[in-house]
Scaffold this active site. Structure first.
Site, PDB file in Angstrom:
ATOM      1  CB  ALA A 106      -0.906  -0.001   1.226  1.00  0.00           C
ATOM      2  CE  LYS A 107       5.442   5.020  -0.566  1.00  0.00           C
ATOM      3  NZ  LYS A 107       6.656   4.216  -0.348  1.00  0.00           N
ATOM      4  N   GLY A 108       0.544   5.834   0.650  1.00  0.00           N
ATOM      5  CA  GLY A 108      -0.307   7.010   0.793  1.00  0.00           C
ATOM      6  C   GLY A 108       0.439   8.252   0.390  1.00  0.00           C
TER       7      GLY A 108
END
Ligand code: GLU
Length: 419
Positions: A106-108
């Site tokens: 995941a990444k934000g």
């Protein structure tokens, strides 16, 4: 604009496709990995110090969660967009799979220049962002961490926001926290330390060792570059150039790394450093050194400058610093490239230790952290090296093959829902 428009996304996809065809991967698995599982865009309105309200755009992308909860950093940067975030989430899927963590990718990101905000404004931004992505994160769902433009303070604010909402102090919701609120020893240095370990592993394979004859240039003297420099200097290597956004400092007889760290930690720019010659970031990349460590941002070595690169070993400290063409060209010239998903995996490995410690409420000493980090990275490095020999491909493709093999096995076992 779409989720798929960025060069980084196209590059990550192309890397996966090449590896998939080399290993003859199941096309149905690859079809699923081409797209992120979930991508959310949020508005983050905050009150600025002058009383006005300004709205920022933020993202959280969960690429694949077959192996476990999502894992990946949060980037605060003016150029972040949904597609870059999706590409970085995809790289996290491969990184976690490659080193054998029970975590997905995941990444934000928030499209903001954090240097333009006061501490209070940054706190408001971090808390409101955490609230907006709140329903999608959690110790069993998706566990953020620092990335470019964020740090342990950002993680403490996010941990507190999540804990306020849920009514208990959650140690497992983010990693990269300060030690006093459940962080892990060794997390801050972990990415750079892993880079230094990988340089050693590469030299072992090349029947060489890190000593005073080895010269190193580091592009990006920050969270990754600094600890990598410290470890390599300890082993005797000569760091001849390091850079920040303002310029690079260069001394062929070797830089005084502790002094430079003190300078940078006081938030001073390298261009104002009174000693050493100044060169540009572009010149640093092209120096005639043994080891080049691009540890800042993606896309710094491309078709534009790949022919001028002279280093024989490149350790990808950043995510995606070499694009696909540059990897292809330099690998054909016998440059040994330690791929990002292996080389910078030390960060997420110690994040994993922090998550485990937080869930168990029992904390390890630094020897155990470093010993376990070393063992996991060594194992992964050997596995990638073996795949490179077996498939007769470069290390970059081999790392992707090793990651895909693990994902393919797990995705087939779990099957496609609803069937
Ligand atoms: N942002 C780091 C990376 O790109 C660390 C991610 C984490 O620790 O979850 O690997």
């Amino acid at each position: 604009m779409s989720l798929y428009h960025s060069d980084l996304y196209k590059d990550a996809l192309a890397q996966m496709e090449v590896a998939a065809s080399a290993m003859n991967a199941d096309p149905n698995v690859i079809e699923r990995l081409r797209y992120p599982k979930r991508a959310i865009t949020v508005s983050i309105p905050i009150r600025l110090d002058d009383g006005t309200v300004k709205t920022f755009e933020g993202y959280r992308v969960q690429h694949n969660m077959t192996l476990g909860p999502g894992k990946g950093g949060i980037r605060f940067h003016p150029d972040v967009d949904e597609s870059e975030t999706a590409a970085l989430a995809m790289l996290m899927t491969f990184k976690c799979a490659l080193v054998g963590l029970p975590l997905g990718g995941a990444k934000g990101g928030v499209r903001v220049d954090p240097n333009q905000l006061s501490r209070q404004e940054l706190q408001a931004l971090s808390r409101r962002y955490a609230t907006e992505i709140g329903p999608f994160i959690g110790p069993d769902k998706d566990i953020p961490a620092p990335d470019i433009g964020t740090d342990r303070q950002t993680m403490a604010w996010i941990m507190d926001t999540y804990s306020q909402i849920h009514g208990y102090a959650s140690h497992g919701v983010v990693t990269g926290k300060p030690i006093s609120v459940g962080g892990s020893l060794g997390r801050e240095e972990a990415t750079g330390r892993g880079v230094a370990y990988c340089v050693n592993f590469a030299y072992e394979k090349l029947n060489k060792k890190v000593d005073e004859n080895i010269t190193v240039a580091i592009h990006g003297f920050g969270k990754v570059g600094m600890p990598a420099a410290v470890d390599l200097v300890e082993q005797g290597a000569k760091i001849v150039a390091v850079s920040d956004v303002s310029c690079a400092v260069y001394d062929p007889s070797g830089l005084n790394i502790p002094k430079l760290i003190d300078w940078v930690k006081e938030r001073k720019l390298l261009k104002d450093y009174p000693y050493y010659d100044k060169i540009t970031n572009a010149q640093l990349l092209e120096l005639d050194v043994d080891v080049l460590i691009p540890a800042a941002i993606d896309g710094v070595v491309t078709e534009k400058n790949m022919k001028n690169i002279k280093a024989k070993l490149i350790a990808e400290g950043a995510n995606g610093p070499l694009n696909k063409d540059a990897v292809e060209y330099l690998s054909n010239k016998d440059v040994f490239i330690i791929p990002d998903i292996l080389c910078n995996a030390g960060g997420v490995i110690v994040s994993y230790f922090e998550w485990v410690q937080g869930l168990a409420h029992f904390f390890w000493d630094i020897d155990q952290i470093n010993k376990t980090l070393h063992a996991i990275l060594k194992n992964a490095f050997d596995e990638v090296y073996e795949k490179a020999e077996f498939y007769k491909v470069d290390m970059k493709k081999a790392a992707m093959i090793a990651a895909l093999a693990k994902l393919e096995a797990a995705m087939k076992l779990r099957g496609l829902f609803p069937g």
